[in-house]
Design an enzyme around this catalytic site. Structure first.
Site, mmCIF file in Angstrom:
data_model
loop_
_atom_site.group_PDB
_atom_site.id
_atom_site.type_symbol
_atom_site.label_atom_id
_atom_site.label_comp_id
_atom_site.label_asym_id
_atom_site.label_seq_id
_atom_site.Cartn_x
_atom_site.Cartn_y
_atom_site.Cartn_z
ATOM 1 N N GLY A 158 1.207 -0.746 0.013
ATOM 2 C CA GLY A 158 0.181 0.185 -0.016
ATOM 3 C C GLY A 158 1.122 1.595 -0.062
ATOM 4 N N SER A 159 0.026 2.308 0.775
ATOM 5 C CA SER A 159 0.728 3.975 0.904
ATOM 6 C C SER A 159 2.360 3.783 0.928
ATOM 7 C CB SER A 159 0.234 4.749 1.430
ATOM 8 O OG SER A 159 -1.437 4.950 0.551
ATOM 9 N N THR A 160 3.109 3.386 2.152
ATOM 10 C CA THR A 160 4.131 2.703 2.593
ATOM 11 C C THR A 160 5.060 3.097 1.899
ATOM 12 O OG1 THR A 160 4.468 0.202 2.884
ATOM 13 C CG2 THR A 160 3.294 1.818 4.782
ATOM 14 N N ILE A 161 4.716 2.252 0.244
ATOM 15 C CA ILE A 161 5.995 2.281 -0.999
ATOM 16 C C ILE A 161 5.994 3.815 -1.366
ATOM 17 C CG2 ILE A 161 4.046 2.482 -2.757
ATOM 18 C CD1 ILE A 161 7.713 -0.256 -2.265
ATOM 19 N N LYS A 162 5.341 4.731 -1.359
ATOM 20 C CA LYS A 162 5.017 5.852 -2.262
ATOM 21 C C LYS A 162 6.650 7.133 -1.676
ATOM 22 C CE LYS A 162 0.594 6.953 -2.116
ATOM 23 N NZ LYS A 162 -0.827 7.066 -1.294
#
Length: 600
Positions: A303-307
């Protein structure tokens, strides 16, 4: 018959040879003497000249080589606190041949062992031609003494060792457990089984016909105890992580959770907690799913932890700068025949704002400027798609498809955490790499076992992205619940829908991954809460960030890490002192009128 008289006047039969009594007596004596000589010679040959064969036959009936049990090495945490120890126990065994000779004592034996009589009789009958069978293994010596005190023929005991885990469920997934023969089955016990296992000794003894040892003949091989192992785990931080995970699952109604804490400078794993869990001191065949170490075996879309990783890739490639502006209006962007949307229209953002507000559209705009192979290789450099090398049994490598296999929508969805998968440990590892000025340290569960760092990202870009991530925990960010008074915290929330039936369901995984303190990063932590109740919240900020805040707040104090945000630290100290003064201030006695009014 005719007779004749000899010269002496004795009458003898005529025509027969005279009977020679003396000659015959000599013959008998000679034969008996020869037999005696043969017997003596044979006895000398058997007992003095060629006695090895018969001695071996005799020894095979009474001489036995028995093992000398040895203890397994102790496992301790980084501070020397015992996590797994071996304690001496007894195992009761029997000689089936001897026991079956006294069937009237079997009911008494079954009662002492606590097993059904038919079960005992069946087991003895199956091994009727043997001289050994375990009756009850790894019990307290006092319990074994009570069984032996009944003096049932053919029942004996021997010393063994049993593994005990003082921390119980809190460290079950890390340590694993051993089987009834004290061999490692899962976790560290399996990964380091050869190191921890001792080498049993051997001793020759003489047993009587009842199986009792009557003489120790010779020490064949001395027992060598197993070697101790010091883990990188800090049991105090582990307990905090386990406690907060349990409280969060109860608060959110989630079905599972994982938390990993890394020492940024060394790669040492300070804590690795999972729920549901199990009791390693009483492992059964039930609930096998609870024995899975989700932090290293379960794959989830990050999820958004990759951003922040996507932003770092754009900065390194030079396609964006810190000041690049992203117009996310009207709140969606095309992705092939699909749409990428934000949770609301975030308007115009700069690069920092893409991370602060967690914009899917912003990261989509960044990744559109990147070459497919470049983005794939950048993710791989940060540890995605391959094992971290922690050495934990069954560690998953994650899923990062080769760039030439991507569809038209893959790269864009990957930019905000879909279309690839990782373990909680991999997420924590990538954040530790950012915090370590772009140097990747291989995670390890053994204290002092450090690999050489690999520079996978320039220090300048890593530090810049870390500063951007700091805004996430500050006012206006998505994870103010992760803020720790006195310390600057950098992190990122994440909320990913769970894949189901070729699509995505309305079930979620909530994330928070972060680093503290920002000025001199010490710890990286990833928190994953699986399938929280939607009615109680699904977003990473309110669901997962509080776990990070509580655990890291405790770890910073346990490790005496100095604050890097002096202003908030002083304000917090003043607040605590005010509370303390209020708590210790003498209470003013109520006047009679007030007291009377209160009574009314």
């Amino acid at each position: 018959m005719k007779f004749r008289r000899d010269r002496s006047g004795t009458v003898r039969p005529r025509g027969r040879a005279q009977f020679n009594l003396r000659g015959r007596l000599k013959l008998v004596v000679g034969v008996l003497g020869a037999c005696g000589v043969v017997l003596v010679a044979r006895a000398v040959d058997l007992q003095l000249v060629d006695n090895a064969y018969y001695q071996q036959k005799a020894d095979s009936r009474f001489l036995r080589e028995i093992p000398i049990p040895t203890s397994r090495g102790m496992i301790t945490d980084r501070n020397g606190e015992p996590l797994a120890v071996s304690s001496p126990v007894d195992s009761v065994w029997g000689n089936p041949q001897e026991l079956l000779k006294t069937p009237d004592r079997l009911p008494e034996l079954a009662e002492a062992l606590g097993v059904p009589l038919d079960h005992l009789e069946r087991r003895l009958a199956q091994r009727a031609d043997k001289e050994f069978v375990y009756l009850k293994r790894r019990i307290n010596p006092s319990e074994a003494e009570l069984i032996l005190a009944r003096k049932i023929p053919g029942v004996f005991s021997q010393r063994e060792f049993r593994r005990f885990y003082p921390q119980g469920e809190a460290l079950a997934h890390v340590l694993g457990f051993t089987n009834i023969d004290d061999a490692g089955q899962e976790g560290v016990e399996l990964a380091f089984d050869e190191w921890l296992s001792g080498i049993p000794g051997a001793q020759k003894v003489i047993r009587d016909r009842r199986g009792r040892i009557v003489e120790n003949v010779d020490l064949v091989r001395a027992a060598q105890p197993g070697k101790d192992l010091t883990l990188s785990i800090d049991r105090r931080i582990q307990y905090l992580a386990h406690r907060e995970l349990r409280a969060t699952l109860q608060r959110t109604g989630a079905v599972a959770g994982s938390a990993v804490v890394l020492d940024i400078a060394t790669g040492e794993i300070l804590a690795m907690a999972n729920l549901p869990t199990f009791n390693p001191n009483a492992v059964t065949g039930e609930h096998r799913d609870a024995r899975r170490n989700r932090a290293v075996t379960d794959l989830i879309e990050p999820g958004s932890t990759i951003k922040p990783i996507t932003v770092a890739a754009g900065l390194e490639a030079g396609v964006i700068t810190v000041n690049t502006i992203f117009d996310t209006n009207p709140g969606w962007i095309a992705n092939g025949r699909y749409r990428t949307t934000d949770h609301r229209n975030l308007g115009v953002l700069d690069t920092t704002g893409v991370i602060t507000k967690s914009s899917n559209i912003g990261t989509s705009m960044i990744v559109q400027k990147l070459d497919n192979q470049y983005f794939h290789d950048f993710l791989a450099r940060l540890g995605y798609g391959k094992s971290t090398g922690s050495g934990f049994p069954g560690e998953a490598s994650g899923l990062l498809q080769p760039a030439d296999g991507w569809s038209g929508t893959t790269k864009q969805t990957m930019s905000y955490g879909y279309g690839l998968s990782a373990t909680p440990l991999q997420i924590a590892h990538s954040y530790a790499t950012l915090a370590n000025h772009g140097r990747a340290m291989q995670p390890t569960l053994v204290k002092g076992q450090h690999a050489e760092p690999r520079q996978v990202l320039s220090a300048g870009i890593a530090d810049t992205v870390l500063r951007m991530m700091q805004t996430v925990t500050e006012p206006g960010g998505t994870a103010i619940q992760a803020a720790i008074p006195g310390y600057h915290v950098a992190g990122k929330t994440g909320t990913a829908r769970k894949a189901s039936g070729g699509g995505y369901s309305r079930r979620y995984v909530s994330f928070f991954a972060g680093v503290v303190p920002v000025e001199n990063p010490r710890f990286a932590m990833a928190v994953v809460i699986d399938d929280p109740d939607p009615t109680k919240g699904i977003y990473g900020g309110p669901v997962s960030a509080p776990v990070f805040q509580t655990v890291m707040d405790g770890a910073l104090r346990l490790m005496d890490v100095p604050p890097d945000d002096i202003e908030t630290w002083l304000a917090e100290q003043a607040k605590q002192q005010a509370k303390e003064r209020a708590r210790n201030a003498p209470r003013v006695a109520a006047t009679p009128a007030v007291a009377s009014g209160a009574g009314q």
